[in-house]
Design a protein around this motif. Structure first.
Motif, PDB file in Angstrom:
ATOM      1  N   PHE A  73       0.453  -1.248   0.168  1.00 14.79           N
ATOM      2  CA  PHE A  73      -0.194   0.478  -0.156  1.00 14.79           C
ATOM      3  C   PHE A  73       0.588   1.257   0.330  1.00 14.79           C
ATOM      4  O   PHE A  73       1.445   0.956   0.168  1.00 14.79           O
ATOM      5  N   CYS A 196     -12.391   1.931  -8.812  1.00 14.25           N
ATOM      6  CA  CYS A 196     -11.394   1.716  -7.944  1.00 14.25           C
ATOM      7  C   CYS A 196     -12.175   1.706  -6.805  1.00 14.25           C
ATOM      8  O   CYS A 196     -10.897   1.495  -5.774  1.00 14.25           O
ATOM      9  N   MET A 197     -12.003   3.412  -6.561  1.00 16.66           N
ATOM     10  CA  MET A 197     -12.240   3.345  -4.961  1.00 16.66           C
ATOM     11  C   MET A 197     -12.968   2.312  -4.160  1.00 16.66           C
ATOM     12  O   MET A 197     -12.953   1.659  -2.813  1.00 16.66           O
ATOM     13  N   TYR A 200     -11.435  -1.253  -4.272  1.00 12.77           N
ATOM     14  CA  TYR A 200     -10.657  -0.922  -2.949  1.00 12.77           C
ATOM     15  C   TYR A 200     -10.661  -1.224  -1.716  1.00 12.77           C
ATOM     16  O   TYR A 200     -10.767  -2.056  -0.524  1.00 12.77           O
ATOM     17  N   LYS A 204      -9.765  -5.186   0.769  1.00 16.31           N
ATOM     18  CA  LYS A 204      -9.237  -4.646   1.988  1.00 16.31           C
ATOM     19  C   LYS A 204     -10.475  -5.630   3.257  1.00 16.31           C
ATOM     20  O   LYS A 204     -10.020  -5.715   3.898  1.00 16.31           O
ATOM     21  N   HIS A 211      -4.326  -7.215  -3.894  1.00 14.34           N
ATOM     22  CA  HIS A 211      -5.054  -6.760  -5.148  1.00 14.34           C
ATOM     23  C   HIS A 211      -5.502  -5.899  -4.969  1.00 14.34           C
ATOM     24  O   HIS A 211      -6.355  -4.144  -5.222  1.00 14.34           O
ATOM     25  N   ALA A 212      -6.018  -5.425  -3.281  1.00 13.42           N
ATOM     26  CA  ALA A 212      -6.226  -3.709  -3.194  1.00 13.42           C
ATOM     27  C   ALA A 212      -4.739  -2.536  -2.896  1.00 13.42           C
ATOM     28  O   ALA A 212      -5.793  -1.601  -3.419  1.00 13.42           O
ATOM     29  N   ARG A 214      -2.996  -3.357  -5.263  1.00 12.37           N
ATOM     30  CA  ARG A 214      -2.490  -2.610  -6.547  1.00 12.37           C
ATOM     31  C   ARG A 214      -3.523  -1.608  -7.140  1.00 12.37           C
ATOM     32  O   ARG A 214      -3.326  -1.138  -7.538  1.00 12.37           O
ATOM     33  N   THR A 215      -4.802  -2.093  -6.475  1.00 11.14           N
ATOM     34  CA  THR A 215      -6.542  -1.254  -6.959  1.00 11.14           C
ATOM     35  C   THR A 215      -6.023   0.329  -6.402  1.00 11.14           C
ATOM     36  O   THR A 215      -6.483   1.742  -6.776  1.00 11.14           O
ATOM     37  N   GLN A 216      -5.168   0.545  -5.492  1.00  7.78           N
ATOM     38  CA  GLN A 216      -5.025   1.670  -4.500  1.00  7.78           C
ATOM     39  C   GLN A 216      -4.453   2.565  -5.558  1.00  7.78           C
ATOM     40  O   GLN A 216      -4.272   3.720  -6.049  1.00  7.78           O
ATOM     41  N   TRP A 217      -2.904   1.668  -6.174  1.00  9.10           N
ATOM     42  CA  TRP A 217      -2.781   2.314  -6.985  1.00  9.10           C
ATOM     43  C   TRP A 217      -2.777   3.367  -8.151  1.00  9.10           C
ATOM     44  O   TRP A 217      -2.757   3.695  -8.475  1.00  9.10           O
ATOM     45  N   LEU A 219      -6.053   3.741  -8.551  1.00 15.11           N
ATOM     46  CA  LEU A 219      -7.144   4.581  -8.155  1.00 15.11           C
ATOM     47  C   LEU A 219      -6.089   6.311  -8.334  1.00 15.11           C
ATOM     48  O   LEU A 219      -6.461   7.230  -8.371  1.00 15.11           O
TER      49      LEU A 219
END
Length: 265
Positions: A73, A196-197, A200, A204, A211-212, A214-217, A219
């Motif tokens: 993260f 994505c938000m 995420y 989480k 996966h969370a 990668r989704t945060q990046w 986003l």
């Protein structure tokens, strides 16, 4: 210009832009682009510093709960020195420049709207999102987890609201006939940011941490790309700052005269 023989001293800062031409392009055009590029580079520098210090696992690998490294993260990457020092500097500067972009965007649209609630709402939501960014940058996860997570929530949620507001304003006002050219990509980016938000937080909550992360990046990169799109309209405006010794400083945004016409909201 300052004149010693005049009682009124006026300093004028004026930048003029016309059609997109590298030789005559308004310098304000490059502010959103530079913001997006340098913020993205700064965050990736934080990531690689944390990788070098073996504090996080790579985004391309799998995370094992028993290991000593944390999932990648953004907050984990900037959680300890020396990465945390770079992280605080990058996020604080990004919050400041994003706020400036929001103010310039508000001034740009102010003469074009008849009902200003959306324009004011965009400025307020971005300002609060920028404040959330300062909480994220100044209160690391290890020092104050609750305040850090609150800042993250403010940044993501209010940032996505700001994107939707600006997407609507882009199409409604159709500034210099750029409405569809800039509006469609902004709606697509707004949808990607919102998706994505939500994804995420869902990942989480299910403890699917890699996966969370990668989704945060994704986003954050989408949000930086969104702010970079304001270069499209900034090239049509000049922002003028007037200072004098007997009145308050004034900031004005004026449209360059061209063959383009704008609609009003």
């Amino acid at each position: 210009m300052a004149k010693s023989n005049c009682k009124l001293v006026t300093c004028t800062f004026s930048l003029k832009g016309e059609h997109f031409d590298m030789r005559s392009c308004n310098p304000w055009t490059f502010l959103p682009i530079m913001f997006s590029v340098f913020t993205a580079v700064g965050l990736w520098v934080v990531y690689f510093i944390a990788m070098e210090d073996d504090r996080i696992v790579p985004l391309s690998s799998e995370y094992r709960q028993s290991g000593s490294k944390a999932p990648p993260f953004i907050s984990n990457a900037g959680n300890a020195p020396p990465a945390s020092c770079v992280f605080s500097q990058v996020v604080n500067m990004a919050a400041f420049v994003a706020f400036i972009i929001g103010v310039l965007r508000y001034l740009q649209l102010k003469p074009k709207v008849q009902k200003p609630f959306l324009n004011i709402g965009g400025l307020v939501t971005l300002s609060l999102a920028c404040f959330g960014m300062t909480l994220v940058g100044n209160f690391q996860l290890a020092n104050d987890k609750e305040l850090h997570n609150f800042g993250t929530l403010m940044t993501f949620f209010l940032g996505s609201v700001f994107c939707w507001i600006q997407s609507i304003l882009t199409l409604k006002i159709n500034l210099c006939n750029e409405g569809w050219r800039a509006g469609i990509p902004r709606f697509l980016l707004s949808g990607a940011i919102t998706f994505c938000m939500l994804l995420y937080f869902a990942l989480k909550a299910q403890r699917l941490l890699m996966h969370a992360a990668r989704t945060q990046w994704a986003l954050v990169m989408f949000f930086l790309c969104y702010l970079g799109t304001f270069a499209v309209e900034f090239r049509h405006h000049r922002f003028e700052i007037v200072c004098s010794d007997d009145q308050e400083p004034q900031i004005r945004a004026e449209m360059e005269v061209s063959e383009f016409q704008s609609d009003q909201l």
